[in-house]
Design an enzyme around this catalytic site. Structure first.
Site, short mmCIF file in Angstrom:
data_model
loop_
_atom_site.label_atom_id
_atom_site.label_comp_id
_atom_site.label_asym_id
_atom_site.label_seq_id
_atom_site.Cartn_x
_atom_site.Cartn_y
_atom_site.Cartn_z
N SER A 1 7.25 37.18 89.74
CA SER A 1 6.02 37.75 89.72
C SER A 1 4.85 37.01 90.71
CB SER A 1 5.38 37.85 88.47
OG SER A 1 4.85 36.75 87.91
N LYS A 2 3.82 37.26 90.97
CA LYS A 2 3.03 36.81 91.99
C LYS A 2 2.38 35.32 91.43
CE LYS A 2 0.98 40.86 94.39
NZ LYS A 2 -0.02 41.77 94.50
N ARG A 3 2.32 35.24 90.30
CA ARG A 3 1.82 34.02 89.60
C ARG A 3 2.91 32.78 89.86
NH1 ARG A 3 4.09 32.74 84.59
NH2 ARG A 3 5.28 34.26 83.70
N HIS A 4 4.05 33.05 90.10
CA HIS A 4 5.24 32.37 90.57
C HIS A 4 5.08 32.10 92.06
CE1 HIS A 4 7.37 34.17 86.89
NE2 HIS A 4 7.23 32.71 86.61
N GLY A 5 4.53 32.67 92.61
CA GLY A 5 4.21 32.41 94.29
C GLY A 5 5.22 33.42 94.77
#
Length: 466
Positions: free
Chosen positions: A236-240
């Site tokens: 996801s976006k929080r993983h970059g």
């Protein structure tokens, strides 16, 4: 003819997971001398944008994944999708469903409680029983037989008949739904192999029922596990999780990202690094892994560093130019900048994992002098060190040739003459030559800067009496 496709929805940038899917599909087609097609699945008109379509095309172009034939718009094929839905109606494989939204929701709740999927009561009723001019959808008559899919990655996958609902093929406004459109387009495009994420696995079961009902040959399906973050959870976006253009803007080479994505869920023995020719020669569905791969930025940088070191110096300079031009307080002579970076590139590219790092490690080459030296580098330039630089300046002026080996030898000899450790020479000299910026070893630094520039930078740090 082996023919694969990449079929993204144009609702945003080319995601790193989509890029990997496109890469695998492209490699499989190229390995077999086949075709790789691009289809834009733009049936969601509210979310599909021209900007997103352009971003997908640009991402594929930058990655070097060239497509064969014209780009297909799924939305443009809607009349064909409606035609096939009508054929299914005519042959009894589909039916008109007059359920209202409230009735559908209630029946779905009942089916869920009973542990089965929704089956519409209109599959066994005649359409003439419906109120006049009542809106309807066209639903597929789900099979009463279990479904088995022989997947090239997942193996045999079985679904019980009760798990499949009577799938809507045409909405009440006659617009086709995803699963119908995909089947028709893949058939008409003569797609032989569908490589995609395993989040589509259940869709494959539904789609195979449609293939079978139409008497069409199924393509080979290969559902690959999704990419996970370093915590093992879906990316996801929080993983970059970024778009391909973000990696380009961070200074990754397309061949570096291709190589990294290739190994993200596929293996060929212990081989880690691949040229494009090697990848195309080796790629096959048998090397795809069942276990999810994890995005590892350190590994990505490591692979990219390998390709940077192997890349042509002039090409690297061209690609690194935007990063170089972004520096403030830099030399403005374009020819000087080019010549110095190009001379240093054989060394710079062995120390960098991105183009941005190449630019940063060569910044010392083009810093406008005299430059301000602050922080830790400034502490190395005490009065004793400045006096020592004046004596070193005299020694360097007398060198017959200005080459890296002779400069390294001269610095070593000077430290011995001064009877100090090399750090007493190296730290103030590095501060004078680079201002504390990243740089290779000092002999290389002086060789790249040249005699005049090196001596001028040292002289800038002479004690005030000089």
């Amino acid at each position: 003819m082996i023919r694969t496709r990449f079929a993204p929805s144009p609702t945003g940038f080319l995601h790193i997971g989509g890029a990997r899917t496109a890469l695998f599909s492209w490699l499989f087609a190229r390995h077999h001398g086949g075709e790789f097609r691009l289809r834009i699945e733009d049936t969601d008109r509210a979310r599909s944008t021209d900007a997103a379509i352009d971003a997908i095309k640009d991402g594929l172009d930058w990655l070097g994944l060239d497509c064969d034939g014209e780009i297909v718009s799924q939305h443009a094929n809607a009349p064909r999708h409606v035609e096939i839905a009508q054929h299914l109606l005519d042959t009894g494989k589909a039916f008109k469903c007059f359920l209202t939204a409230d009735e559908t929701e209630a029946l779905r709740d009942d089916a869920f409680k009973a542990g089965r999927a929704l089956r519409s009561p209109w599959r066994d009723r005649d359409a003439s029983e419906a109120p006049e001019n009542a809106p309807f959808t066209v639903r597929f008559r789900a099979s009463d037989d279990d479904m088995i899919l022989s997947d090239a990655v997942q193996g045999d996958v079985r679904w019980a008949a009760k798990d499949f609902d009577d799938l809507i093929l045409l909405r009440s406004d006659s617009s086709p739904t995803y699963n119908l459109a995909v089947v028709v387009d893949d058939h008409d495009m003569e797609i032989s192999h569908i490589i995609r994420g395993d989040d589509h696995l259940v869709n494959a079961g539904r789609q195979c029922q449609i293939y079978d009902a139409l008497g069409w040959e199924r393509p080979v399906f290969a559902h690959i596990p999704l990419i996970h973050g370093d915590d093992g959870k879906k990316l996801s976006k929080r993983h970059g999780a970024l778009g391909v253009e973000a990696y380009r803007d961070m200074g990754y080479l397309p061949e570096g990202l291709r190589n990294y994505l290739l190994r993200l869920g596929w293996s060929h023995g212990d081989q880690e690094f691949f040229t494009d020719d090697q990848a195309q020669a080796a790629f096959g569905l048998g090397g795809l892994n069942k276990a999810p791969a994890r995005l590892d930025f350190s590994k990505m940088a490591h692979v990219n560093a390998h390709h940077i070191e192997a890349a042509d110096d002039e090409r690297l300079l061209e690609l690194a130019s935007p990063f170089i031009e972004a520096f403030e307080n830099r030399e403005t002579d374009a020819e000087l900048i080019r010549n110095r970076y190009l001379a240093a590139m054989p060394v710079l590219k062995t120390r960098a994992s991105t183009l941005e790092e190449i630019a940063a490690q060569g910044y010392f080459l083009i810093k406008s002098r005299p430059f301000l030296i602050e922080g830790k580098p400034a502490k190395a330039l005490n009065d004793e060190a400045r006096d020592r630089l004046t004596r070193l300046h005299t020694l360097l002026q007398g060198l017959a040739e200005w080459t890296e080996p002779l400069l390294a030898e001269a610095l070593k000899a000077f430290a011995e003459t001064e009877e100090v450790g090399f750090g007493k020479i190296g730290q103030p000299l590095r501060a004078a030559l680079t201002g504390g910026a990243q740089a290779p070893d000092l002999a290389h630094v002086m060789a790249f800067l040249g005699r005049d520039e090196s001596l001028a930078r040292i002289q800038d740090q002479f004690p005030p009496a000089h």
